[in-house]
Design a protein around this motif. Structure first.
Motif, short mmCIF file in Angstrom:
data_model
loop_
_atom_site.label_atom_id
_atom_site.label_comp_id
_atom_site.label_asym_id
_atom_site.label_seq_id
_atom_site.Cartn_x
_atom_site.Cartn_y
_atom_site.Cartn_z
N TYR A 159 -3.52 5.75 4.86
CA TYR A 159 -2.92 4.56 4.26
C TYR A 159 -3.89 4.07 3.20
N GLU A 160 -3.38 3.89 1.98
CA GLU A 160 -4.23 3.47 0.86
C GLU A 160 -3.66 2.20 0.25
N GLY A 210 0.84 -1.19 0.00
CA GLY A 210 0.00 0.00 0.00
C GLY A 210 0.87 1.24 0.00
N ARG A 211 0.25 2.38 0.26
CA ARG A 211 0.95 3.64 0.27
C ARG A 211 0.57 4.41 1.53
N VAL A 212 1.57 4.87 2.27
CA VAL A 212 1.31 5.71 3.42
C VAL A 212 1.46 7.16 2.98
N VAL A 213 0.50 7.97 3.35
CA VAL A 213 0.45 9.38 2.96
C VAL A 213 0.61 10.21 4.22
N PHE A 214 1.56 11.15 4.19
CA PHE A 214 1.86 11.95 5.37
C PHE A 214 2.34 13.33 4.92
N LEU A 233 4.44 19.59 3.05
CA LEU A 233 3.94 19.14 1.75
C LEU A 233 3.48 17.68 1.86
N PRO A 234 2.54 17.28 1.01
CA PRO A 234 2.12 15.88 1.03
C PRO A 234 3.25 14.97 0.52
N ALA A 235 3.40 13.83 1.16
CA ALA A 235 4.40 12.84 0.76
C ALA A 235 3.75 11.46 0.76
N VAL A 236 4.21 10.60 -0.12
CA VAL A 236 3.65 9.26 -0.26
C VAL A 236 4.81 8.27 -0.35
N ARG A 237 4.72 7.17 0.40
CA ARG A 237 5.73 6.12 0.33
C ARG A 237 5.04 4.78 0.13
N PRO A 238 5.51 3.99 -0.83
CA PRO A 238 4.99 2.62 -0.94
C PRO A 238 5.63 1.76 0.15
N VAL A 239 4.82 1.00 0.85
CA VAL A 239 5.31 0.13 1.93
C VAL A 239 4.49 -1.14 1.96
N ASN A 240 5.05 -2.17 2.57
CA ASN A 240 4.24 -3.36 2.82
C ASN A 240 3.67 -3.25 4.22
N ILE A 243 3.12 -1.07 9.77
CA ILE A 243 4.24 -1.09 8.83
C ILE A 243 5.52 -1.08 9.66
N ARG A 244 6.56 -1.71 9.14
CA ARG A 244 7.86 -1.69 9.80
C ARG A 244 8.71 -0.60 9.17
N VAL A 245 9.51 0.05 10.00
CA VAL A 245 10.35 1.15 9.55
C VAL A 245 11.74 1.00 10.17
N HIS A 246 12.71 1.68 9.59
CA HIS A 246 14.06 1.65 10.15
C HIS A 246 14.31 2.94 10.94
N ASP A 247 15.20 2.84 11.91
CA ASP A 247 15.56 4.02 12.70
C ASP A 247 16.05 5.13 11.79
N GLY A 248 15.64 6.34 12.11
CA GLY A 248 16.08 7.48 11.33
C GLY A 248 15.22 7.75 10.11
N ALA A 249 14.31 6.85 9.79
CA ALA A 249 13.44 7.06 8.63
C ALA A 249 12.43 8.16 8.93
N THR A 250 12.05 8.87 7.90
CA THR A 250 11.01 9.89 8.05
C THR A 250 9.75 9.26 8.62
N LEU A 251 9.42 8.06 8.18
CA LEU A 251 8.21 7.40 8.69
C LEU A 251 8.30 7.13 10.18
N ALA A 252 9.47 6.82 10.69
CA ALA A 252 9.63 6.56 12.13
C ALA A 252 9.33 7.82 12.94
#
Length: 158
Positions: A69-70, A19-23, A28-35, A45-54
């Motif tokens: 989340y879409e 899917g895609r997480v929208v934040f 500004l709007p941002a979109v990331r494809p994630v499982n 969703i799992r993320v790594h340390d230091g990631a924008t998503l975290a």
């Protein structure tokens, strides 16, 4: 388009892994494809340390940023399928047992160690199903009409 109820939308979302997480990033709007996986009604969703998503989840366990989340499954040929959007607050998962359970069930698609998880608790779940159009009732000779004749005139009528 047929609207989906909350339960059906979450069931469909749980049946796909991408899917895609929208934040919001730098206002500004941002979109990331994630499982993802669906745990109850939550999207994880799992993320790594230091990631924008975290950084979207608040570090003290309180709700973090509002995200959407879409995910969808739409056939590119028939244009039939569905789309679901979950909107809610992002929470960092802190419980070690939950992190281990998610790590066992949710393998990253990128070659980076995923050390954290983000849980989206849905406040709003919307979705729709794209279905084939229903065929219009047939008219013409099969309905007792003569092609090209005005409606309401019987065959052979003057």
């Amino acid at each position: 388009m047929v609207p989906l109820g909350r339960d059906e939308a979450l069931r469909l979302l749980g049946g796909v892994s991408l899917g895609r997480v929208v934040f919001t990033e730098h206002a500004l709007p941002a979109v990331r494809p994630v499982n993802h996986l669906v745990d109850g009604a939550d999207v994880v969703i799992r993320v790594h340390d230091g990631a924008t998503l975290a950084s979207l989840g608040a570090p003290d366990g309180t709700p973090g940023a509002v995200v959407a989340y879409e995910a969808d499954l739409i056939d590119p040929v028939s244009h039939l399928g569905w789309s679901v959007v979950v909107t809610g607050y992002a929470h960092l998962v802190r419980e070690q047992a939950a992190l281990e359970r998610y790590a066992a069930r949710l393998r990253p698609w990128v070659d980076r160690p995923m050390t954290a998880a983000l849980r989206i608790r849905p406040d709003l779940v919307t979705g729709f199903r794209l279905e084939a159009a229903r065929a219009a009732p047939r008219t013409g000779t099969a309905a007792g009409l003569v092609p090209g004749a005005p409606p309401g005139r019987a065959p052979g009528a003057a």
